[in-house]
Design a protein around this motif. Structure first.
Motif, short mmCIF file in Angstrom:
data_model
loop_
_atom_site.label_atom_id
_atom_site.label_comp_id
_atom_site.label_asym_id
_atom_site.label_seq_id
_atom_site.Cartn_x
_atom_site.Cartn_y
_atom_site.Cartn_z
N VAL A 38 8.85 -8.92 0.11
CA VAL A 38 10.20 -8.44 -0.21
C VAL A 38 10.12 -6.98 -0.67
O VAL A 38 10.93 -6.14 -0.25
CB VAL A 38 10.85 -9.32 -1.29
CG1 VAL A 38 12.20 -8.76 -1.70
CG2 VAL A 38 10.99 -10.75 -0.80
N GLU A 39 9.15 -6.68 -1.53
CA GLU A 39 9.03 -5.31 -2.05
C GLU A 39 8.66 -4.33 -0.94
O GLU A 39 9.05 -3.16 -0.99
CB GLU A 39 7.99 -5.25 -3.17
CG GLU A 39 8.47 -5.88 -4.45
CD GLU A 39 7.74 -5.35 -5.67
OE1 GLU A 39 7.20 -4.23 -5.60
OE2 GLU A 39 7.71 -6.06 -6.68
N SER A 194 5.79 -2.62 -13.34
CA SER A 194 5.51 -2.60 -11.90
C SER A 194 5.10 -3.97 -11.37
O SER A 194 5.19 -4.20 -10.16
CB SER A 194 4.44 -1.56 -11.58
OG SER A 194 4.92 -0.25 -11.83
N ILE A 195 4.65 -4.86 -12.24
CA ILE A 195 4.35 -6.23 -11.77
C ILE A 195 5.46 -7.18 -12.17
O ILE A 195 5.30 -8.40 -12.10
CB ILE A 195 2.98 -6.72 -12.29
CG1 ILE A 195 2.96 -6.86 -13.81
CG2 ILE A 195 1.86 -5.83 -11.81
CD1 ILE A 195 1.78 -7.64 -14.33
N GLN A 240 1.40 -13.10 -5.79
CA GLN A 240 2.65 -12.47 -5.38
C GLN A 240 2.61 -10.95 -5.26
O GLN A 240 3.46 -10.36 -4.62
CB GLN A 240 3.75 -12.84 -6.41
CG GLN A 240 4.04 -14.31 -6.53
CD GLN A 240 4.77 -14.86 -5.31
OE1 GLN A 240 5.37 -14.13 -4.54
NE2 GLN A 240 4.71 -16.16 -5.11
N ILE A 241 1.67 -10.28 -5.91
CA ILE A 241 1.76 -8.83 -6.05
C ILE A 241 1.01 -8.05 -4.99
O ILE A 241 1.47 -7.01 -4.52
CB ILE A 241 1.28 -8.40 -7.46
CG1 ILE A 241 2.14 -9.08 -8.54
CG2 ILE A 241 1.33 -6.88 -7.62
CD1 ILE A 241 3.62 -8.76 -8.46
N SER A 242 -0.17 -8.52 -4.62
CA SER A 242 -1.01 -7.71 -3.72
C SER A 242 -1.46 -8.49 -2.49
O SER A 242 -1.91 -9.63 -2.60
CB SER A 242 -2.26 -7.23 -4.48
OG SER A 242 -3.17 -6.60 -3.60
N VAL A 379 6.52 0.20 -6.17
CA VAL A 379 6.54 -0.75 -5.06
C VAL A 379 5.15 -1.39 -4.95
O VAL A 379 4.13 -0.70 -5.06
CB VAL A 379 6.89 -0.01 -3.75
CG1 VAL A 379 6.86 -0.97 -2.58
CG2 VAL A 379 8.25 0.63 -3.86
N SER A 380 5.13 -2.69 -4.73
CA SER A 380 3.85 -3.42 -4.79
C SER A 380 2.84 -2.92 -3.77
O SER A 380 1.64 -2.89 -4.04
CB SER A 380 4.09 -4.92 -4.58
OG SER A 380 4.68 -5.47 -5.72
#
Length: 682
Positions: A38-39, A194-195, A240-242, A379-380
């Motif tokens: 999404v990001e 940011s996370i 979810q982040i990277s 943004v991730s």
């Protein structure tokens, strides 16, 4: 959303790389894709602070997610579109496998339930991660009606794909330049935002836990464990982040999948991902008996051997799991690594390979209404790309000449602490040319020592004979004072710890009398320029004022004998008395005050686990203690290892019970100078 000061700094420093995190949550809940997908789209179309541009970009993002994200039940609809139009675009995980019978690769698109999609060899070799557990990508899927009519035909094919991750090469330059506009505190808060978390809603310790979770992303071959209560978001960051991290859920972990497949030669997860996280670690087991041994070898050297070939990889290993009881109860019934699988929980060699143990119990259960941020963050895909490039360097050189380690740290301990320190420095100071202030470096070093000591304490509980000395310490500079670092869960304000106190601090017991029982005190002295002694307690107990006067006068008259060429009259001493028990008077603490003054002046710590007993008079003599047995019993109750008593009490202690005598060591002194020599660390 109303911009705050941090948002304005971020908007100026990272123009084009920001996204509002509340928008991310809005869409990540609606569509069956991870947050970073999404990001990726929001960063492409909504990386601005202009509300009109954001609104316009949101329409594009929503349209793309609606048209390309495959919901459950829509599989046949997308296949039909591909057949009617010749091709269709979608967002999905792309996996691949080798079809050895036909000597070609076949792709798998899980959301369409297709496992026989044709794919060009070149695409597979360009994106080898699809041969492990795959990755999210924007895919153009084609359909060939002619092939569909053939026997065993495979009409679907991947014509092109774009991995959902940033491809810019200068991201670190952008981050380094932008970091200069933030203070360290602002930068830390911005990283946490940011996370997706709001730092203002987290305690200081919870923020530290959040930063420690990021270290495996920037440090190669970093081994970390985090255990804590359920619902604290331990696995969120790794899922979810990277796109460079992979989550292995509880169950069987195959050696072929983790390391290398001997049959095909295909490399495993640790070769293709920066971080491999084992979720619900208690339920993880390997399919082969030597699985844990291969893992231990890899954790130690970053290398594993299967067959004739020795393979190097840089993937970090993270293990997260749950503590079913609170920390105090867990320490009473077992140790803090007991929730690991049976083949790991009592293996001290495995524990020794863990670089840090993150205290997951210090992070609260996630409350979406309070702890998730609605402000701007990176943004991730930009953040994860920066993290993966930070892995290429080390920041250990920052420690050289500035930090020295105490004697309790082994070679593996030092390696673990320096790796954690390096990782934290990369996160907080991504520009290697940016100076790191001593105060902030010391904070990071203390944190790294704490995380490694937590591992060491669990080894000690499993095998006390081998891991007796866990008193981790450090020196700032060559002339620095030795500072000891404990772990908060071992700390108690009213119990004596085995770690030495900082210079100038002493545990003491007042003898009491017929009306007052013996009481435990902590005396704390700080030393600075000046020429007086100040008592900080308000009001000052008269009996303690007298104890201080006796200690002060003995220091002045016996200075040469006690502190050598240091001149106590040219220093100002600030003294604070902390009473642990009901007795607050502070009577008969003259010797303890004297030792605290000497310890502070010489910058040398008193031995850990030690209680000082003795009342001085102005002439320097030590007065008789009326009840040494009661004092020894109180010392045992408070967790002391040693009591320092005047030699005049020796005969009375013959009546100390055998049980008590086995629990405490009693050391006798003849006078104040003898007491100081026996109390101070050599």
């Amino acid at each position: 959303m109303e911009l705050d000061a941090l948002d304005r700094i971020a908007a100026s420093a990272f123009d084009g790389f920001l996204v509002r995190k509340d928008l991310v949550r809005r869409y990540s809940r609606q569509y069956p894709v991870p947050t970073y997908v999404v990001e990726f789209l929001l960063g492409r179309y909504c990386a601005t602070v202009n509300e009109a541009e954001i609104a316009e970009g949101l329409q594009v993002v929503e349209r793309q997610l609606t048209d390309r994200a495959v919901r459950t039940g829509q599989e046949e609809l997308f296949k039909a579109r591909a057949r009617e139009k010749g091709s269709v675009k979608l967002i999905d995980i792309v996996k691949a496998k080798l079809d050895s019978r036909n000597d070609c690769f076949l792709a798998e698109l899980p959301s369409l339930q297709l496992d026989d999609v044709r794919i060009d060899d070149k695409l597979v070799h360009e994106h080898e991660r699809m041969l492990t557990d795959g990755f999210y990508a924007e895919v153009t899927l084609t359909y060939d009606a002619a092939i569909a009519q053939e026997k065993n035909g495979r009409p679907f094919a991947i014509d092109s794909l774009r991995a959902i991750q940033l491809s810019k090469s200068d991201v670190l330059k952008v981050m380094a330049k932008a970091r200069a506009q933030f203070t360290t505190k602002e930068w830390r808060d911005f990283l946490i935002r940011s996370i997706g978390l709001e730092p203002a809603a987290l305690s200081e310790r919870a923020q530290i836990v959040t930063l420690l979770r990021m270290v495996p992303f920037v440090e190669r071959n970093y081994n970390m464990v985090e255990l804590g209560p359920r619902g604290t978001g331990k696995s969120h960051l790794f899922q979810q982040i990277s796109p460079y991290s992979h989550l292995v859920s509880g169950g069987k972990a195959t050696v072929a999948k983790m390391f290398v497949n001997n049959a095909s030669g295909q490399r495993g997860l640790v070769c293709h991902y920066d971080v491999v996280c084992f979720d619900e670690i208690a339920g993880i087991s390997f399919d082969q008996k030597d699985g844990v041994n291969i893992m231990k070898g890899y954790m130690a050297s970053g290398e594993f051997s299967r067959g004739k070939e020795s393979i190097r990889a840089s993937g970090s290993l993270v293990m997260v799991g749950n503590l079913d009881v609170d920390v105090e109860q867990q320490q009473r019934i077992s140790h803090l690594l007991a929730p690991l699988p049976p083949e790991m929980r009592y293996d001290t060699a495995f524990m020794d390979r863990l670089h840090s143990y993150v205290p997951g119990w210090e992070f609260p259960k996630v409350n979406p209404n309070e702890q998730l941020t609605g402000h701007f963050g990176l943004v991730s895909d930009f953040l994860s790309e920066c993290w993966t490039k930070l892995r290429e360097s080390s920041r250990v050189s920052v420690l050289q000449g500035r930090v020295n380690w105490g004697g309790a740290l082994s070679g593996r301990d030092i390696e673990a602490v320096t790796r954690t320190t390096s990782g934290m420095l990369k996160l907080l100071f991504p520009d290697p040319t940016m100076p790191v202030p001593d105060e902030e470096l010391e904070t990071i070093v203390r944190l790294a020592l704490e995380c490694r000591r937590r591992v060491k304490e669990q080894q000690k509980r499993v095998l006390k004979s081998e891991f007796r000395n866990t008193h981790f310490s450090y020196f700032m500079g060559t002339e620095g004072v030795e500072q000891f670092v404990s772990t908060p869960e071992l700390h108690s304000e009213d119990r004596i710890e085995s770690d030495p106190l900082p210079p100038g601090q002493v545990w003491a017991i007042s003898a009491g009398d017929q009306d007052v029982s013996p009481g435990l005190y902590r005396i704390e002295v700080t030393v600075g320029p000046g020429g007086s002694v100040r008592i900080l307690n308000a009001p000052v107990p008269p009996a303690f004022r007298e104890s201080v006067r006796y200690g002060e006068q003995n220091l002045y008259t016996r200075a040469k004998e006690l502190v050598g060429d240091r001149d106590p009259r040219s220093h100002e001493f600030s003294i604070q008395l902390r009473a642990v028990d009901a007795d607050k008077a502070g009577a008969g603490l003259g010797l303890a005050v004297l030792l605290a003054l000497c310890s502070g002046l010489l910058e040398r710590s008193i031995k850990g686990g030690l209680i000082v007993v003795g009342a001085l008079n102005l002439g320097g003599s030590v007065e008789m203690i009326p009840n040494p047995v009661a004092i020894a019993e109180l010392a045992v109750e408070k967790g002391a290892a040693t009591v320092l008593m005047p030699i005049s009490a020796r005969k009375q202690l013959f009546s100390l019970s055998d049980d008590m005598a086995t629990k405490i060591s009693i050391e006798f002194y003849a006078d104040a100078a003898d007491a100081f020599i026996k109390a101070v660390i050599e």
